[in-house]
Design a protein around this motif. Sequence first.
Motif, short mmCIF file in Angstrom:
data_model
loop_
_atom_site.label_atom_id
_atom_site.label_comp_id
_atom_site.label_asym_id
_atom_site.label_seq_id
_atom_site.Cartn_x
_atom_site.Cartn_y
_atom_site.Cartn_z
N ASP A 1 -2.44 7.35 5.86
CA ASP A 1 -2.92 8.11 4.70
C ASP A 1 -2.67 7.39 3.38
O ASP A 1 -3.39 7.63 2.40
CB ASP A 1 -2.26 9.49 4.65
N ALA A 2 -1.67 6.53 3.33
CA ALA A 2 -1.37 5.81 2.09
C ALA A 2 -2.53 4.93 1.66
O ALA A 2 -2.68 4.64 0.47
CB ALA A 2 -0.11 4.96 2.27
N VAL B 1 0.83 -1.21 0.00
CA VAL B 1 0.00 0.00 0.00
C VAL B 1 0.86 1.26 0.00
O VAL B 1 0.62 2.20 -0.76
CB VAL B 1 -0.97 -0.02 1.21
N ARG B 2 1.87 1.29 0.84
CA ARG B 2 2.74 2.47 0.90
C ARG B 2 3.48 2.67 -0.42
O ARG B 2 3.56 3.80 -0.93
CB ARG B 2 3.73 2.32 2.06
N GLN C 1 -0.39 1.82 7.69
CA GLN C 1 -0.59 2.36 6.35
C GLN C 1 -1.04 3.81 6.37
O GLN C 1 -0.63 4.61 5.52
CB GLN C 1 -1.63 1.50 5.60
N ALA D 1 -2.21 5.50 -7.41
CA ALA D 1 -3.46 5.54 -6.66
C ALA D 1 -4.68 5.89 -7.52
O ALA D 1 -5.82 5.71 -7.10
CB ALA D 1 -3.36 6.51 -5.49
N TYR E 1 2.59 1.50 -3.42
CA TYR E 1 1.62 1.77 -4.48
C TYR E 1 1.31 3.26 -4.53
O TYR E 1 1.28 3.87 -5.60
CB TYR E 1 0.35 0.98 -4.18
N ARG E 2 1.11 3.85 -3.36
CA ARG E 2 0.84 5.29 -3.28
C ARG E 2 2.06 6.08 -3.74
O ARG E 2 1.94 7.04 -4.52
CB ARG E 2 0.46 5.66 -1.85
N GLN E 3 3.24 5.69 -3.27
CA GLN E 3 4.48 6.40 -3.63
C GLN E 3 4.78 6.32 -5.12
O GLN E 3 5.37 7.24 -5.69
CB GLN E 3 5.65 5.83 -2.83
N PHE F 1 -8.75 3.39 -0.56
CA PHE F 1 -8.61 2.05 -1.08
C PHE F 1 -9.78 1.18 -0.59
O PHE F 1 -10.38 1.45 0.45
CB PHE F 1 -7.28 1.44 -0.64
#
Length: 392
Positions: free
Chosen positions: A262-263, A233-234, A260, A242, A236-238, A267
């Motif tokens: 805010d990341a 998740v982290r 996780q 998203a 994917y956002r970075q 979702f």
Amino acid sequence: MAIGRRGVLGGVAAGALALPAIGRAQGGGVKIGLVAVQTGPQAALGTQLRDGFLQGLKHLDGKLGGLAAEVVPIDDELRPEVAVTKVRAALERDKVDFVVGVVFSNILAAIMRPVTESGTFLISTNAGPSTFAGKGCNPFFFTTSYNNDQVHSVMGQVATDSRYGRVFVMTPNYQAGRDAVAGFKSRFKGEVVDEVYVPLTQLDFSAELARIAASKPDAIFTFMPGGLGVNLVRQYRQAGLAHIPFLSTFTVDEATLPAQQDAALGFYAAAPWAPNMDNAQNKRFVADFEAGYGYVPASYAAQSYDAAMLLDSAIRKVGGRLGDKDALRTALRAADFRSVRGNFKFGANHYPVQDFWLCQVAKRPDGRFQTETVRKVLENDIDPWAAECRMR
């Protein structure tokens, strides 16, 4: 990685400090062997399970069906051979009347025979493998969670309803991961543009994220429990992905959201329950759980709370006659209690018939994160193996 690990395990310390003293049952009491992993990185899930059951006992004044309740804690250590040894001791030495709990299906598979062959009821509050839903159904086994296939199939239905024609699928490379893909595909009518399996020890998803970006899917579906989900998740956002809808199971939930944060916002997850469900029983459960344990309950806790209420209703129906197994089984099948999830009853295979929801990660005004219901996807859903169960 260190930050994610602290987040996932954060509930363990809180739960341990809040563990109430459950008095030893005297004559006429009831003993519960509570199986909840308390060792290693998955202990956060076991702590949720344990605390949910204990919250139920708090609401019942430490009694089940009017009988004083004693909890015998069993840390399975996520090792089947350890689980069998400890459960046998609980049955033979401690003389427990019920065995309750279990996070992982491999632990459930290991203890199923020693528990049920002793004539003791086993109530799973999370693990729900198809093995015991169909031809392997058992008159001494109930689960208050779901059949494993169902939750993944919910996301397949969501993808179909949303008219996502092309979906990228990624799960861990072990049986549960492959089962998740099969469940998703059972209701997805579009094209799986890529099907990727990663090691259970995966830390860096950069190669897989590049493949997602290159394939330009309409959405992704993933099942990445625990620390796997925190990292994915982290990253994917970075990676700036998203904008591609993130459909998941057991990847973003109240056990992983503290890491996780805010990341994970926005979702999606699939579940039969969420903390914001609008019914009186659930509101009381969530409020008192957070006050007592200091963190937001996940489904592991909610399903265990329901197990306490189920046992209370059944023991009360039989007037505390724990030796009358047939009457007790009938009382358990009746499921005469108010579930935190709303609709709930048992099918012929002792797996729930219930609603399933599309949920989305949200940040509450108090700064805590939780999943919240978006819409009901399946109503009074019967698991796909129930027809194979010959138990009537």
